[in-house]
Design an enzyme around this catalytic site. Structure first.
Site, PDB file in Angstrom:
ATOM      1  CB  CYS A  81      -0.842   0.236   1.174  1.00 53.02           C
ATOM      2  SG  CYS A  81      -2.358   0.784   0.620  1.00 53.02           S
TER       3      CYS A  81
ATOM      4  NE  ARG B 114      -9.358   4.988   0.561  1.00 48.86           N
ATOM      5  CZ  ARG B 114      -7.983   6.315   1.292  1.00 48.86           C
ATOM      6  NH1 ARG B 114      -8.064   7.215   1.246  1.00 48.86           N
ATOM      7  NH2 ARG B 114      -7.407   5.378   1.086  1.00 48.86           N
TER       8      ARG B 114
ATOM      9  CG  HIS C  12      -4.507  -3.772   2.992  1.00 52.00           C
ATOM     10  ND1 HIS C  12      -5.357  -2.947   2.443  1.00 52.00           N
ATOM     11  CD2 HIS C  12      -5.543  -4.000   4.227  1.00 52.00           C
ATOM     12  CE1 HIS C  12      -6.159  -2.555   2.880  1.00 52.00           C
ATOM     13  NE2 HIS C  12      -6.206  -3.113   4.010  1.00 52.00           N
TER      14      HIS C  12
END
Lengths: 456, 250
Positions: free
Chosen positions: B93, B127, B194
């Protein structure tokens, strides 16, 4: 506005009753959703009818409990419009405003993200802000984004509004810096401090200069008595402080609340330091609304628990103890309350619906490790049971002591079979797992659905 | 054998359960008789990066990332030469973004990166959040699936010809358009995934361990003896199912 508002409110109330009659849960937000659609401005008008105005509560952790505690304290003095079920978006607030027709005071917990709109529409007399932790990043975004929303919310508050803040949280405490009327609360008992900041501590770098804070005492996550060694930014003086704190395992706590108007000793039948924070927040909010210290003690001592947060449910000679977990900071505090008397069997249930957070990575930020050597059996359950099982195996739990049972009902029954008669089975569910668990227990006649819950 | 891991800025970049990835590497190494030694590297500390067998850079919130970025960029040459000398690396990330050439914010400001991965990241408007399923081919002819969770506003654009970590089966990936996710340069892997990534994708953990062991022994990567991984497989199945159902939806 008058006639139209009455008509809208009448229709909306009817929808709530219909929804309940149709068996679609509590109908807690349906009337509000309808009103919200019909006329968003209606909630502003409904709020302004409340003779004692509105008080708002927000936080990452503890808003439902804090608001319920304040309701106990304030409920003897005023009829409340209170979103008891935890429906804390604008539609939930609208529902409560519609249905609580004779209320005098509005008392609402508000979702962190909905706070700017709630403050702009409801113009609260008092607003209490308690803490910001990393929480469901997939849903709320980064902590700094939520902080930005809160700054915006505070900036539109009327100047006469009293802002109640947790001074132990650097970001939250700083929101009161330019307020004319502010009340700063916190804990002040270094005996209860943690030896070090926990793994997932947030906001551990100075909000002014970025240097790591030094802690005189760190109580819950990054909450504590902090100061920056470089620029000197430090916790403010506390107006309301909890001192002489005594924790009694899973059962209770005792502490003294000291305020500008005096001090009062409180016995709370809830475990954990995080609930001392909730009680201190509720006390501060209530004092700002004119409650007396006697009201505060009476209300807090009469308080048992908010919906699903901490419940003891007797079943077949055993007691199911339910403690909600939903993010690292909250889960760490729940685990900490178990440290003094580790239960032999633990059921952990992880779901990943929107209300739980679809991103389950947070379980890796929870400090399970200190507890695991002391638990004989752990049953992991819920839709992401396998992930939770892996978390515990990598945390040092041996495979023989781990059972993976995605079905919540079977996990519960296995757990009950493993504990001795007369003892507790501790269950830690995420939000939707908690709802499912209550449904299972309600079907067995052991708990009442929440919309039939008692009101003070 | 001893495997030495340098963990960059664990106090700052730890948001998506990065310690889970480290725990997986530790345990899987130990089960094969290897000892993983993890050394945290903080701002200003100057250990020789080429002396590690594996480097790890996690993700952080914007504020924490901004605090470590200048220190990380100063290590650009050291990181690149460690990579050239065969040190393995996993960046997740924020760490993945910082190791590229640059990050352009929404205000147009450009923050330089380490330049290990041949990509540029540009702040987007919405996002990209959700479960992801990838198909990877790190070794020729061996395709494997990887399940994770992404949450990023940066759109990462790989240079033409750059190697991704994998092809997106479900989810957004690097930029929501190219169908590519992550980046690979030699023994270095960067990714948005993740959750944490390694517990439910043990084959990637073993791939990284094999690369690190190769560096440690100055030899070629070996195949590690397989483990049962039953719970791992079941966690993967559920995560992959989530990606099929709800990955890549705004």
């Amino acid at each position: 506005m008058g006639v139209r508002l009455e008509t809208e409110a009448l229709v909306a109330r009817g929808v709530g009753a219909l929804s309940r009659a149709a068996g679609r849960g509590g109908g807690t937000t349906l009337p509000g959703k309808l009103l919200w659609k019909l006329d968003p401005g209606a909630i502003d008008a409904l709020a302004r009818r409340l003779p004692q105005g509105v008080a708002l509560v927000s936080a990452t952790n503890g808003k439902t409990t804090t608001t319920a505690m304040a309701a106990r304290i304030l409920g003897s003095r005023a009829r409340l419009a209170w979103n008891q079920s935890g429906a804390n978006l604008l539609s939930g607030l609208a529902s409560e405003l519609v249905t609580a027709r004779h209320a005098e005071l509005g008392l609402f917990e508000v979702d962190e993200g909905a706070l700017p709109e709630a403050t702009a529409r409801l113009r609260p007399r008092v607003m209490a802000l308690s803490n910001l932790f990393r929480d469901q990043l997939d849903r709320y975004g980064e902590l700094e984004l939520v902080a930005e929303r809160w700054r915006a919310a505070v900036s539109v508050l009327p100047v006469e509004t009293t802002l109640v803040v947790n001074a132990d949280d650097p970001i939250v405490g700083s929101l009161a810096d330019d307020r004319v009327h502010a009340l700063r609360f916190g804990l002040d008992d270094p005996r209860q401090a943690r030896p070090a900041l926990q793994h997932a501590a947030d906001s551990k770098y100075c909000i002014r200069c970025g240097t790591p804070y030094e802690y005189e005492a760190a109580y819950v996550g990054h909450l504590g008595d902090y100061s920056c060694p470089a620029c000197g930014h430090a916790r403010s003086r506390l107006d309301v402080a909890a001192r002489d704190i005594e924790l009694r395992g899973l059962h209770a706590s005792r502490f003294r609340i000291e305020s500008p108007t005096g001090a009062v000793d409180v016995e709370l039948s809830l475990p954990g330091l995080y609930n001392v924070y909730n009680a201190t927040a509720a006390a501060s909010l209530s004092l700002a609304l004119g409650a007396t210290l006697d009201d505060v003690r009476g209300g807090l001592e009469a308080f048992s628990a908010a919906f699903g947060r901490f419940e003891r449910i007797p079943t077949g000679g055993r007691t199911v103890v339910v403690l909600l977990v939903k993010n690292p900071a909250g889960a760490n505090e729940v685990l900490r309350t178990l440290e003094t008397g580790v239960p032999p069997v633990l059921v952990l249930a992880l779901n990943d619906a929107i209300a739980d957070g679809q991103d389950v990575s947070w379980i890796w930020d929870v400090d399970f490790e200190p507890l695991l050597p002391h638990v004989a059996n752990v049953i992991v359950s819920g839709e992401r049971a396998a992930e939770l099982g892996l978390r515990l195996l990598y945390g040092g739990l041996s495979e023989e002591r781990l059972e993976v049972e995605p079905s919540l009902e079977r996990a519960l029954d296995h757990g009950l079979a493993l504990v001795e008669a007369g003892t507790d089975l501790v269950v830690l569910p995420t939000y939707t797992a908690m709802l499912a668990l209550r449904e299972i227990l309600a079907a067995r006649g052991l708990v009442r659905p929440y919309w039939e819950g008692e009101r003070p | 054998m001893r495997i030495s891991v340098g963990h960059l800025y664990p106090g700052y970049l730890n948001i998506y359960a990065d310690r889970g990835n480290i725990a997986v590497l530790e345990r899987r190494a130990a089960l094969r008789g290897h000892a993983l030694e993890v050394r945290p590297i903080g701002i200003g500390e100057q250990p020789d990066l080429a002396g590690f067998d594996l480097l790890y850079v996690g993700g952080g919130q914007d504020r924490e990332q901004a605090l470590v970025a200048p220190d990380l960029v100063e290590r650009a040459e050291a990181i690149q030469s460690a990579n050239a000398s065969g040190v393995a690396l996993l960046a997740v990330c924020g760490g993945y973004q910082l190791l590229g050439r640059s990050y352009r914010g929404r205000d147009g400001s450009v923050m330089p990166g380490v330049g290990l991965f041949p990509h540029e990241t540009v702040a987007g408007t919405a996002r990209m959040i959700g479960d992801v399923l990838l198909e990877c081919e790190l070794e020729d002819g061996e395709t494997r699936e990887l399940a994770g969770f992404e949450n990023h506003i940066g759109r990462t654009l790989l240079d033409p010809g750059a190697a991704p970590l994998g092809r997106v089966l479900f989810g957004f990936g690097n930029d929501g358009e190219s169908g590519l996710e992550g980046c690979r340069v030699g023994r270095a892997i960067g990714t948005y995934l993740h959750g944490p990534l390694l517990p439910r994708n043990p084959w990637l953990a073993d791939w990284l361990l094999a690369q690190a062991l190769a560096h440690s022994s100055n030899g070629e990567p070996i195949t590690l003896e397989p483990l049962a991984d039953r719970l791992e497989a079941s966690a993967f199945r559920v995560a992959a199912e989530r990606a099929r159902k709800r990955g890549g939806q705004r």
